[in-house]
Scaffold this motif. Structure first.
Motif, PDB file in Angstrom:
ATOM      1  N   LEU A  57      20.540  31.123 -25.863  1.00 30.58           N
ATOM      2  CA  LEU A  57      21.108  31.382 -27.181  1.00 30.58           C
ATOM      3  C   LEU A  57      20.101  32.077 -28.094  1.00 30.58           C
ATOM      4  CD1 LEU A  57      23.105  28.073 -27.907  1.00 30.58           C
ATOM      5  CD2 LEU A  57      23.885  30.155 -26.788  1.00 30.58           C
ATOM      6  N   ARG A  58      18.846  31.736 -27.955  1.00 29.62           N
ATOM      7  CA  ARG A  58      17.817  32.375 -28.797  1.00 29.62           C
ATOM      8  C   ARG A  58      17.710  33.866 -28.478  1.00 29.62           C
ATOM      9  NH1 ARG A  58      14.402  30.356 -32.070  1.00 29.62           N
ATOM     10  NH2 ARG A  58      14.629  28.215 -31.266  1.00 29.62           N
ATOM     11  N   LEU A  59      17.760  34.200 -27.198  1.00 35.32           N
ATOM     12  CA  LEU A  59      17.673  35.610 -26.819  1.00 35.32           C
ATOM     13  C   LEU A  59      18.886  36.395 -27.310  1.00 35.32           C
ATOM     14  CD1 LEU A  59      16.315  35.234 -23.178  1.00 35.32           C
ATOM     15  CD2 LEU A  59      15.085  36.163 -25.140  1.00 35.32           C
ATOM     16  N   ALA A  60      20.048  35.746 -27.355  1.00 37.05           N
ATOM     17  CA  ALA A  60      21.271  36.437 -27.758  1.00 37.05           C
ATOM     18  C   ALA A  60      21.395  36.569 -29.270  1.00 37.05           C
ATOM     19  CB  ALA A  60      22.493  35.704 -27.208  1.00 37.05           C
ATOM     20  N   ASP A  61      21.013  35.522 -30.002  1.00 43.03           N
ATOM     21  CA  ASP A  61      21.199  35.535 -31.462  1.00 43.03           C
ATOM     22  C   ASP A  61      20.303  34.456 -32.068  1.00 43.03           C
ATOM     23  OD1 ASP A  61      22.168  35.983 -34.023  1.00 43.03           O
ATOM     24  OD2 ASP A  61      23.900  34.666 -33.746  1.00 43.03           O
ATOM     25  N   GLU A  62      19.086  34.840 -32.377  1.00 42.53           N
ATOM     26  CA  GLU A  62      18.086  33.871 -32.830  1.00 42.53           C
ATOM     27  C   GLU A  62      18.483  33.202 -34.148  1.00 42.53           C
ATOM     28  OE1 GLU A  62      13.230  33.475 -33.230  1.00 42.53           O
ATOM     29  OE2 GLU A  62      14.169  35.436 -32.981  1.00 42.53           O
ATOM     30  N   ASP A  63      19.131  33.944 -35.048  1.00 36.55           N
ATOM     31  CA  ASP A  63      19.474  33.382 -36.358  1.00 36.55           C
ATOM     32  C   ASP A  63      20.408  32.176 -36.236  1.00 36.55           C
ATOM     33  OD1 ASP A  63      17.909  35.259 -37.586  1.00 36.55           O
ATOM     34  OD2 ASP A  63      19.575  36.557 -38.177  1.00 36.55           O
ATOM     35  N   SER A  64      21.484  32.333 -35.480  1.00 34.05           N
ATOM     36  CA  SER A  64      22.414  31.206 -35.356  1.00 34.05           C
ATOM     37  C   SER A  64      21.789  30.057 -34.578  1.00 34.05           C
ATOM     38  CB  SER A  64      23.725  31.651 -34.703  1.00 34.05           C
ATOM     39  OG  SER A  64      23.525  32.119 -33.387  1.00 34.05           O
ATOM     40  N   LEU A  65      20.962  30.367 -33.578  1.00 34.58           N
ATOM     41  CA  LEU A  65      20.307  29.303 -32.828  1.00 34.58           C
ATOM     42  C   LEU A  65      19.366  28.511 -33.725  1.00 34.58           C
ATOM     43  CD1 LEU A  65      17.624  28.399 -30.948  1.00 34.58           C
ATOM     44  CD2 LEU A  65      19.935  27.715 -30.313  1.00 34.58           C
ATOM     45  N   ASN A  66      18.620  29.182 -34.582  1.00 37.14           N
ATOM     46  CA  ASN A  66      17.729  28.470 -35.503  1.00 37.14           C
ATOM     47  C   ASN A  66      18.507  27.515 -36.398  1.00 37.14           C
ATOM     48  OD1 ASN A  66      15.414  29.694 -34.531  1.00 37.14           O
ATOM     49  ND2 ASN A  66      15.416  31.319 -36.062  1.00 37.14           N
ATOM     50  N   ALA A  67      19.674  27.947 -36.863  1.00 36.97           N
ATOM     51  CA  ALA A  67      20.501  27.085 -37.707  1.00 36.97           C
ATOM     52  C   ALA A  67      21.044  25.895 -36.919  1.00 36.97           C
ATOM     53  CB  ALA A  67      21.647  27.893 -38.306  1.00 36.97           C
ATOM     54  N   ILE A  68      21.405  26.126 -35.665  1.00 35.07           N
ATOM     55  CA  ILE A  68      21.889  25.028 -34.820  1.00 35.07           C
ATOM     56  C   ILE A  68      20.782  24.009 -34.588  1.00 35.07           C
ATOM     57  CG2 ILE A  68      22.671  24.447 -32.491  1.00 35.07           C
ATOM     58  CD1 ILE A  68      24.157  27.180 -32.509  1.00 35.07           C
ATOM     59  N   VAL A  69      19.594  24.480 -34.241  1.00 31.52           N
ATOM     60  CA  VAL A  69      18.465  23.583 -33.983  1.00 31.52           C
ATOM     61  C   VAL A  69      18.125  22.782 -35.236  1.00 31.52           C
ATOM     62  CG1 VAL A  69      16.000  23.495 -33.442  1.00 31.52           C
ATOM     63  CG2 VAL A  69      17.524  24.964 -32.106  1.00 31.52           C
ATOM     64  N   ALA A  70      18.152  23.436 -36.394  1.00 26.98           N
ATOM     65  CA  ALA A  70      17.812  22.754 -37.647  1.00 26.98           C
ATOM     66  C   ALA A  70      18.775  21.609 -37.951  1.00 26.98           C
ATOM     67  CB  ALA A  70      17.813  23.755 -38.794  1.00 26.98           C
ATOM     68  N   ALA A  71      20.017  21.724 -37.471  1.00 27.49           N
ATOM     69  CA  ALA A  71      21.018  20.690 -37.724  1.00 27.49           C
ATOM     70  C   ALA A  71      21.150  19.707 -36.564  1.00 27.49           C
ATOM     71  CB  ALA A  71      22.373  21.341 -37.997  1.00 27.49           C
ATOM     72  N   SER A  72      20.305  19.842 -35.543  1.00 25.47           N
ATOM     73  CA  SER A  72      20.399  19.010 -34.339  1.00 25.47           C
ATOM     74  C   SER A  72      19.471  17.814 -34.399  1.00 25.47           C
ATOM     75  CB  SER A  72      20.086  19.857 -33.094  1.00 25.47           C
ATOM     76  OG  SER A  72      21.031  20.881 -32.920  1.00 25.47           O
ATOM     77  N   HIS A  73      19.659  16.924 -33.435  1.00 28.54           N
ATOM     78  CA  HIS A  73      18.895  15.674 -33.364  1.00 28.54           C
ATOM     79  C   HIS A  73      18.208  15.606 -31.997  1.00 28.54           C
ATOM     80  CE1 HIS A  73      18.155  11.501 -34.709  1.00 28.54           C
ATOM     81  NE2 HIS A  73      18.252  11.186 -33.427  1.00 28.54           N
ATOM     82  N   PRO A  74      16.867  15.583 -31.957  1.00 29.81           N
ATOM     83  CA  PRO A  74      16.175  15.501 -30.662  1.00 29.81           C
ATOM     84  C   PRO A  74      16.229  14.089 -30.093  1.00 29.81           C
ATOM     85  CG  PRO A  74      14.586  15.472 -32.441  1.00 29.81           C
ATOM     86  CD  PRO A  74      15.932  15.659 -33.085  1.00 29.81           C
ATOM     87  N   HIS A  75      16.157  13.982 -28.779  1.00 34.01           N
ATOM     88  CA  HIS A  75      16.156  12.652 -28.182  1.00 34.01           C
ATOM     89  C   HIS A  75      15.517  12.685 -26.795  1.00 34.01           C
ATOM     90  CE1 HIS A  75      20.040  14.422 -26.814  1.00 34.01           C
ATOM     91  NE2 HIS A  75      19.708  13.860 -25.670  1.00 34.01           N
ATOM     92  N   GLU A  76      15.151  11.512 -26.324  1.00 33.89           N
ATOM     93  CA  GLU A  76      14.676  11.341 -24.967  1.00 33.89           C
ATOM     94  C   GLU A  76      15.817  10.782 -24.125  1.00 33.89           C
ATOM     95  OE1 GLU A  76      11.245   8.843 -25.366  1.00 33.89           O
ATOM     96  OE2 GLU A  76       9.984  10.472 -26.113  1.00 33.89           O
ATOM     97  N   MET A  77      15.522  10.436 -22.872  1.00 31.81           N
ATOM     98  CA  MET A  77      16.555   9.949 -21.961  1.00 31.81           C
ATOM     99  C   MET A  77      16.091   8.652 -21.323  1.00 31.81           C
ATOM    100  SD  MET A  77      18.485  12.017 -18.929  1.00 31.81           S
ATOM    101  CE  MET A  77      17.087  12.117 -17.821  1.00 31.81           C
ATOM    102  N   SER A  78      17.023   7.722 -21.118  1.00 35.32           N
ATOM    103  CA  SER A  78      16.673   6.448 -20.499  1.00 35.32           C
ATOM    104  C   SER A  78      17.823   5.954 -19.637  1.00 35.32           C
ATOM    105  CB  SER A  78      16.329   5.396 -21.564  1.00 35.32           C
ATOM    106  OG  SER A  78      17.451   5.122 -22.386  1.00 35.32           O
ATOM    107  N   MET A  79      17.508   4.996 -18.785  1.00 39.28           N
ATOM    108  CA  MET A  79      18.516   4.324 -17.961  1.00 39.28           C
ATOM    109  C   MET A  79      18.215   2.841 -17.992  1.00 39.28           C
ATOM    110  SD  MET A  79      19.484   4.841 -13.919  1.00 39.28           S
ATOM    111  CE  MET A  79      20.240   6.448 -14.158  1.00 39.28           C
ATOM    112  N   ARG A  80      19.254   2.032 -18.182  1.00 43.06           N
ATOM    113  CA  ARG A  80      19.063   0.585 -18.191  1.00 43.06           C
ATOM    114  C   ARG A  80      20.095  -0.071 -17.293  1.00 43.06           C
ATOM    115  NH1 ARG A  80      19.477  -0.913 -23.577  1.00 43.06           N
ATOM    116  NH2 ARG A  80      21.694  -1.406 -23.351  1.00 43.06           N
ATOM    117  N   VAL A  81      19.633  -0.978 -16.451  1.00 38.87           N
ATOM    118  CA  VAL A  81      20.502  -1.810 -15.629  1.00 38.87           C
ATOM    119  C   VAL A  81      20.072  -3.246 -15.867  1.00 38.87           C
ATOM    120  CG1 VAL A  81      21.302  -2.387 -13.322  1.00 38.87           C
ATOM    121  CG2 VAL A  81      20.790  -0.001 -13.886  1.00 38.87           C
ATOM    122  N   GLY A  82      20.951  -4.043 -16.456  1.00 43.72           N
ATOM    123  CA  GLY A  82      20.566  -5.393 -16.843  1.00 43.72           C
ATOM    124  C   GLY A  82      19.491  -5.334 -17.913  1.00 43.72           C
TER     125      GLY A  82
END
Length: 510
Positions: A57-82
């Motif tokens: 998306l950055r290569l295609a249209d950096e302006d809109s991607l920057n706006a999307i990233v600014a409104a996004s929420h970063p996170h990590e990943m986990s797995m839980r069993v019991g």
């Protein structure tokens, strides 16, 4: 090529993004989006954006991607069993609320000069335009209207799922099962804002029926939420929800529909996103595919001399990668449908099985990126101390070199001795069926009793991955030793399957 009029049917992320790109590339064209809904009403919760999608998306249209990233929420990943949980640090995973994403894309489409027409339904028959882009979703009216030209094939999955959310941000994305008196439910959940998380919950048909959700689904009117199911699941996932409630948005149980089309274009009409193809949510969102379709379509129209040439080039470029992704997605969907069968595995080893489930990530690659999870999982597989697990570059051979004791049989490593192929108690089977098909189920039911099943078949990678998957089914349902033939060039796939308990032994054919 000069385009005077472009119409986009569907104001979802793919349609809006395509409209902006096309208007930027054809500034003199009249570009209009028709969306039957209204701007402040949308279906769904969060949308995930993987790092590769962000780069595209950055290569295609950096302006809109920057706006999307600014409104996004970063996170990590986990797995839980019991009570056991593992977490993967991953700084490039982002999620954004679907409504927020649509607002960003609407603003950027409007800023480019796109006409946005909400609350209006149009069909191809209503339109006179140089180009019609049908981004009208999985239930595409355009695909139905022109079914003879597009040749759609739609296959429903066996499991059931529902989308819901909650009013707090989880500390990370999490995959976690819970088992109730009726069976097992698995949640795929992730934060997408400082006070919101998506919850996607799935189960098998038998559990769904035992819990009475076939009845609640039938009794929930179209456009409303199955509150009976949400109340039940809120109690079931109380630990993960940390006292918060589940919220719905036209939330009902569904079966995932895999859409394929013989052709994605006819005359001046082209399908984009879910209208043309779908891939199971466990390997990435339809939003990602639709927006990447838009990039390819825009590029093809810029480079071609006429619309026919452009649409053919668009499909030729995108179809191979979409076909590949759909094959991966089918494996991932089947893995999640059978997830409860693996819940006895140590969670670190289960994470290895998850990461390698579709043949997209090798054990070595996973160990390089997440040794704090991979190494304990491999130690559990081999019954050794974590310090005895070698560095990633040596893992494939180390896994293949592990001994195996299965009942009264003992093997010095995971390479099957050739004498076992014709030994008393071994049954050889040439595999020509998909691993999770009805034909595979019949094959397993009809198997003669054996101590060892030795699976053979074609040497191309998709067939090999099929054999490894059906080996896991047979292994879990019979308790026998499973051997799979495969060429030596696929040693990494063999190692991943062995470490994930999909197969016991392998035999290299070349």
């Amino acid at each position: 090529m000069k385009l005077n009029t472009i119409v986009v049917l569907g104001g979802g992320p793919g349609g809006l993004y395509a409209a902006r790109l096309l208007k930027l590339s054809h500034p003199d064209a009249d570009v209009t989006v028709y969306e039957q809904g209204v701007p402040d009403k949308t279906f769904g919760f969060g949308v995930g954006l993987a790092s590769r999608t962000q780069r595209n998306l950055r290569l295609a249209d950096e302006d809109s991607l920057n706006a999307i990233v600014a409104a996004s929420h970063p996170h990590e990943m986990s797995m839980r069993v019991g009570d056991a949980e593992v977490r993967l640090a991953h700084g490039e995973l982002l999620a954004i609320g679907r409504a927020t994403l649509l607002a960003v894309l609407q603003n950027y489409a409007h800023a480019a000069g796109v006409n946005l027409r909400f609350g209006e339904r149009r069909t191809v028959a209503d339109l006179d335009a140089d180009l019609i882009v049908a981004a009208d979703g999985i239930s595409s009216a355009t695909r139905t209207e022109l079914a003879e030209a597009f040749g759609p094939e739609i296959i429903e999955g066996e499991g059931l799922y529902l989308w819901c959310g909650t009013e707090f941000a989880l500390p990370s994305a999490i995959f976690t099962p819970v088992t109730t008196e009726h069976g097992t439910f698995v949640a795929h959940a992730y934060p997408y804002a400082s006070d919101r998380s998506t919850f996607l919950i799935e189960t098998d048909e038998q559990t769904w029926q035992r819990a009475g959700f076939d009845i609640s689904t039938r009794e929930t009117p179209t456009g409303e939420t199955d509150q009976v199911s949400l109340d039940y699941l809120q109690k079931a996932f109380a630990q993960t929800l940390q006292g918060h409630r589940l919220i719905g948005n036209r939330t009902k149980w569904l079966r995932f529909r895999t859409v394929r089309c013989r052709s994605w274009h006819t005359r001046n009409v082209v399908l984009l996103g879910d209208a043309a193809h779908t891939a199971h949510y466990s390997i990435g969102s339809g939003t990602k595919l639709a927006m990447e379709d838009a990039i390819a379509l825009d590029r093809a129209l810029l480079e071609a001399d006429d619309v026919d040439e452009a649409l053919a080039a668009y499909e030729a470029e995108r179809r191979p990668s979409v076909d590949h992704l759909q094959a991966i997605a089918e494996r991932s969907m089947a893995w999640w449908d059978s997830f409860p069968d693996r819940m006895t595995m140590p969670v670190e080893q289960l994470m290895i099985a998850y990461m390698t489930r579709a043949g997209k990530v090798s054990v070595e690659r996973f160990a390089e990126s997440a040794p704090q999870v991979a190494n304990p999982g491999l130690a559990a597989f081999a019954a050794v101390d974590v310090v005895d697990v070698p560095p990633p570059a040596k893992l494939t051979e180390w896994i293949l070199d592990q001994a195996l004791t299965a009942g009264e049989q003992r093997f010095v490593n995971r390479i099957a001795p050739e004498a076992l192929r014709t030994a008393v108690g071994t049954v050889q089977i040439d595999i020509s069926v998909r691993p999770w098909s009805n034909a595979a189920t019949k094959l397993i039911v009809d198997l003669p009793p054996a101590a060892t099943y030795w699976l053979t078949g074609p040497d191309h990678r998709e067939a090999i991955l099929d054999r490894l998957d059906i080996a896991e089914r047979i292994r879990r349902e019979t308790g026998a030793v499973l051997v799979v033939d495969l060429p030596a060039e696929f040693r990494a796939d063999a190692a991943g399957a062995i470490a994930s308990d999909r197969v016991d032994l392998v035999a290299f054919t070349s």
